[in-house]
Every structure is written in C-alpha cells, then in structure tokens.
Design a protein around this motif. Structure first.
Motif, PDB file in Angstrom:
ATOM      1  N   MET A   1      -2.746   6.154  -3.857  1.00 25.32           N
ATOM      2  CA  MET A   1      -2.466   5.497  -2.582  1.00 25.32           C
ATOM      3  C   MET A   1      -1.447   6.284  -1.753  1.00 25.32           C
TER       4      MET A   1
ATOM      5  N   ILE B   1     -10.239   3.331  -7.110  1.00 28.07           N
ATOM      6  CA  ILE B   1     -10.501   1.984  -6.573  1.00 28.07           C
ATOM      7  C   ILE B   1      -9.525   1.605  -5.449  1.00 28.07           C
ATOM      8  N   GLY B   2      -8.284   2.046  -5.546  1.00 27.55           N
ATOM      9  CA  GLY B   2      -7.306   1.703  -4.517  1.00 27.55           C
ATOM     10  C   GLY B   2      -7.729   2.230  -3.149  1.00 27.55           C
TER      11      GLY B   2
ATOM     12  N   LEU C   1      -1.682  -2.544  -5.540  1.00 26.94           N
ATOM     13  CA  LEU C   1      -2.356  -1.459  -4.812  1.00 26.94           C
ATOM     14  C   LEU C   1      -2.522  -1.807  -3.335  1.00 26.94           C
ATOM     15  N   GLY C   2      -2.274  -3.072  -3.001  1.00 29.36           N
ATOM     16  CA  GLY C   2      -2.416  -3.503  -1.615  1.00 29.36           C
ATOM     17  C   GLY C   2      -3.688  -4.295  -1.374  1.00 29.36           C
ATOM     18  N   MET C   3      -4.388  -4.674  -2.480  1.00 30.21           N
ATOM     19  CA  MET C   3      -5.616  -5.455  -2.309  1.00 30.21           C
ATOM     20  C   MET C   3      -5.275  -6.869  -1.837  1.00 30.21           C
TER      21      MET C   3
ATOM     22  N   THR D   1     -11.094   0.578  -1.951  1.00 32.92           N
ATOM     23  CA  THR D   1     -11.038  -0.837  -1.579  1.00 32.92           C
ATOM     24  C   THR D   1     -10.060  -1.092  -0.437  1.00 32.92           C
ATOM     25  N   VAL D   2      -8.909  -0.463  -0.520  1.00 27.65           N
ATOM     26  CA  VAL D   2      -7.829  -0.829   0.405  1.00 27.65           C
ATOM     27  C   VAL D   2      -7.815   0.057   1.652  1.00 27.65           C
TER      28      VAL D   2
ATOM     29  N   GLN E   1     -10.279  -9.544  -2.541  1.00 25.43           N
ATOM     30  CA  GLN E   1     -10.651  -8.268  -3.176  1.00 25.43           C
ATOM     31  C   GLN E   1     -10.318  -8.285  -4.660  1.00 25.43           C
TER      32      GLN E   1
ATOM     33  N   GLN F   1       0.825  -1.204   0.000  1.00 25.17           N
ATOM     34  CA  GLN F   1       0.000   0.000   0.000  1.00 25.17           C
ATOM     35  C   GLN F   1       0.859   1.253   0.000  1.00 25.17           C
TER      36      GLN F   1
END
Lengths: 257, 222
Positions: free
Chosen positions: A168, A115-116, B127-129, A119-120, B133, A92
């Motif tokens: 991010m 989306i990043g 992205l870190g998912m 979602t994250v 996910q 991340q």
C-alpha cells in the motif's frame, strides 16, 4: 532545553504522528493514561515495557482500529477522523503488521500482497501482482509466491505480511509485536527484513520485546509502564544509562544490567 | 416373494422422467434462492443493526419450529384467502421450501462468519478496506469453505423436501410416482423405484460436496 534532555535528531521536522493526551480504559483498568508523544518522519521508534503497560494499545489506536477513549491522534498534521469512511483513507497510508500475521488463508502469498492495492486502490490486477512479486522478492520469498499461508513457516508468513503492508506504499509502518508468535529460529529472518526497511529510512513504530533489536535499530526508544511513558530517549541512553529507576529494573529483568 | 413387474415404470417412463426434471428444477431453484437469501440474512444477522438482528432471529426461530409441510399448505391455501394473490403450485412450493430452508442457511452462515477470527477483519480494515469489502473478500470466502459440510446436508434436505410438494399437486417426481402407482395398482415396484431415484439424486450430491470440502478445507483455516 536542559542538559538532561536527550537529543532527538529527527525532531527538527513536523511530526508524522502525534498523540495528544490520549487515554483508554478497559473497565477500571487504565490501559493508556494521558499519553502525549511525537513520531518524526524517517524515525524508527521502539515501544518497550512490561506486558499491560499500554504500548500495544497505543499502537492499535494509531490507525483507529481500537479507538482511544479520549485525546487525539494527528497523522501528517490531520486529526484522525472518527467516521469509518474517512478513517479508511488514513489507514491506507499506514501499514500494520500483526503479532499473529493474519494472512488471508484463502489467498496465495502473492494474492495476499496484491489484495490491498487491487481492492482499495483499484490497481490493475496484473500491475498489482507484478508489484507484489517484487515485494515478495524484497522479503526473500519470490519462490513462495504461489504458496498458501498454511504451507509457510511462521517467519515466512510474517515476511509476507510485511510485504502486504508495503504494497500500500504506506508512510508509516506499525508493528505490533511482530516476532512474539514466532519460533526462536525464525525471529532472525523477520528482524533482518525489518532492519533493511529501517535502513531505507522508513518511518516505523515497533512494539517489541526484542531488546537487542531495539538497541541496534531504533532511533528512539519509549519505555511504557502502567499506561504512562516512563522514559524516552535514544537507545544508547535507555539501554546503557537509563535515568529512571524503573527502566533499569525492567531491563534488568530481561538480562540487561 | 411377489413378482417384481417393472412394466408400469417402463410404460410411463416419460411421465416419470419429466417428474424427475421438475424435482431437479425445483431443488435447484430452492437451493439458489435459499443460498442467496440465507447469506444475505446471515450477514445481516451478524453485522446488521440490532433491530434487523432481532427480526432475523425471530424469523429463524419461527421457521425452525414449523414443519415444512405446514408452510407449503399455508402458502398454497391460506395466502390466497388472506391476500387475494394466487400462486400456482410450483411457485407455492418454491416459496415455501425457500422460506423454510433459508432459515437453516442463515444459522449456518452466522456460525461460519462468527468462526472467522476477528484479526482477519482487522487485517483487512488496516489495509484501508471498507466493511463490505472485508465481508465479501475476506470473511465470506473463508466462512463458505468452513460451511460446506453443513450446507451440503441442508442441500440434501432441500431435495428431499421437494417431495412434500406432491401434497399441492406439483408435478414433481413423487407426485408422478403416486399417480403411476395408483393407476397401475403396483405401489411396491413404483415406490421402490422412487427410493432408488431419490438415492441416485442425493448420494452423488452429498459425495460431491464432501469431495470439494476435502479439497478446500485447508484454505479455510486461519
């Protein structure tokens, strides 16, 4: 320090990224053969070298997407965890830009960027989209926010991909040959976005074949050959007065005397 | 050319209409259950641990080599003897057709998921998912679009398969049509009507799926 050791201005701080004796093999082929390197905060470092020299493999191991066979990567002083749930937390904090863009085709440019965080980081959707819009404006694509990737040129897709990575708020940006899949006429727009990021003082690691870009933008250039570091130094040294014969030869092939 | 007398159809229209209702209900339930189970198992087939993959593959290969008629009669007649659990006809048909159709969906989902370029997963992971996910947000939505034509044809097979439930006396349309035909001694009219009804149920279904696919297909390209 001897006279031949080039000066690395950023080297007074603790490295942001540190590779310690990493290696990786594909069968009998040693893609990375015991490499140790440091990347310092705020530095733009370019990895150059012939195909198969290990530069992309080293970059892809940095966030654990393609883990090394041995050795260790340290990010911000912490060894990269091996557990999936823990390595996610580190990813991340690292942005990655791919050769083939890898935008999500079922999402608009804006959704790709948002989306990043949504979602994250569980960012509120409206806030994430507002931030995404600002990032698209930054890469010059505010007017394309509602376009799907299929309706964007390669250069535009790569700029959206850079915005997606920036969303991010990463501490380092990893670029894996970001212009290699682009038409010559769109390479410039991507490179100028990258130049602007470099000027902001971001830490960037760039695998590239764009020698004039590396010459112009890099703080530090690392030349790879056969899974090893052939030579490293400031761009003036690497491009104007390489100390290693093989570097001279490699650059000569590319039209640098 | 024999006379075409539609009076038995007109006289029994309510009886037949409820049959159509049962056919539609059974079809919808089978579709919903097969899509959910098939997606779950399809994802397990690709990303699950090795033993799970093997188990799912075994299930798919078995089901693909057994006619749905055999599964229906087996569930209805054999399962009660084996387990002591009695399912009413409608439930037996629902279970049997779902088990059968799910196997096809699993294979479609597997192919759809495997067709998504690996780089797409890498982009999500970078992205870190988490993997769940990545599968839910990136892989499945794209795969779903690519799967649409194949899913559409399996859905039409599902509707047609419900007619086989007539053998265990599920009061769906085919069973009702048989009843009306035998009571009126006019099979030509009644079964011609049945053909028409199935066509009118299926044709719009396949056309709709096709239409949706043509509208969305560009979003599944990467």
């Amino acid at each position: 320090m001897t006279d031949t050791t080039p000066i690395r201005r950023a080297a007074t701080q603790r490295p942001l990224l540190e590779y310690k004796h990493v290696h990786k093999a594909f069968g009998a082929f040693k893609a990375i053969d015991d490499i140790s390197l440091e990347i310092y905060p705020g530095e733009v470092v370019c990895f150059i070298g012939p195909s198969g020299s290990g530069k992309s493999t080293l970059l892809r191991g940095t966030n654990g997407l393609d883990p090394f066979d041995g050795g260790e990567v340290f990010f911000d002083g912490q060894a990269l965890p091996r557990k999936q749930s823990e390595v996610r937390k580190v990813r991340q904090r690292m942005g990655m830009v791919f050769q083939n863009f890898e935008l999500f085709p079922h999402k608009t440019a804006l959704q790709n960027v948002a989306i990043g965080p949504i979602t994250v980081l569980n960012t509120d959707k409206a806030q994430a989209e507002q931030q995404a819009m600002a990032l698209l404006a930054k890469v010059g694509l505010a007017d394309k926010a509602d376009n799907y990737p299929v309706n964007l040129s390669g250069g535009q897709q790569q700029r959206v991909a850079i915005a997606r990575a920036l969303a991010m708020q990463p501490e380092v940006l990893l670029f894996d040959e970001p212009t290699s899949a682009l038409d010559p006429e769109t390479i410039g727009e991507v490179l100028s976005v990258m130049k602007a990021l470099a000027d902001e003082g971001r830490t960037m690691v760039i695998v590239t074949h764009e020698m004039s870009f590396a010459r112009r933008v890099a703080d530090w250039v690392i030349v790879f050959e056969r899974g090893k570091v052939l030579e490293q130094g400031p761009p003036e040294q690497i491009f104007e007065a390489p100390t290693v014969g093989r570097t001279k030869e490699f650059l000569g092939h590319l039209g640098w005397a | 050319m024999p006379d075409f007398d539609i009076s038995p159809i007109v006289d029994s229209w309510q009886f037949l209409a409820t049959g159509i209702g049962v056919t539609i209900l059974l079809s919808l339930l089978c579709m919903a259950a097969s899509l959910m189970l098939g997606t779950l198992l399809g994802v397990g087939r690709v990303y699950g641990p090795r033993p799970l993959q093997l188990a799912i593959t075994f299930y798919v290969d078995t089901m693909r080599s057994i006619p749905v008629l055999v599964v229906i009669v087996w569930i209805y007649f054999a399962v009660p003897i084996l387990t002591g659990i009695n399912f009413p006809p409608f439930w037996s048909a629902l279970i049997a057709i779902t088990i059968h159709i799910t196997a096809s969906i699993v294979e479609i989902v597997r192919a759809g998921v495997e067709s998504i370029r690996e780089g797409q997963c890498r982009a999500g992971l970078a992205l870190g998912m988490s993997w769940p996910q990545v599968i839910m947000k990136i892989v499945l939505p794209q795969a779903a679009i690519r799967m649409l034509p194949a899913i559409g044809s399996v859905l039409s097979v599902t509707i047609k398969d419900t007619a086989i439930a007539s053998v265990i006396a599920v009061p769906e349309f085919m069973k009702r049509a048989e009843t009306v035909a035998s009571q009126s001694y006019q099979p030509m009219e009644v079964f011609t009507f049945a053909i028409l009804v199935y066509f009118l149920l299926l044709f719009p279904t396949t056309r709709t799926v096709d239409f949706i696919y043509r509208r969305l297909s560009h979003l599944g390209r990467s």
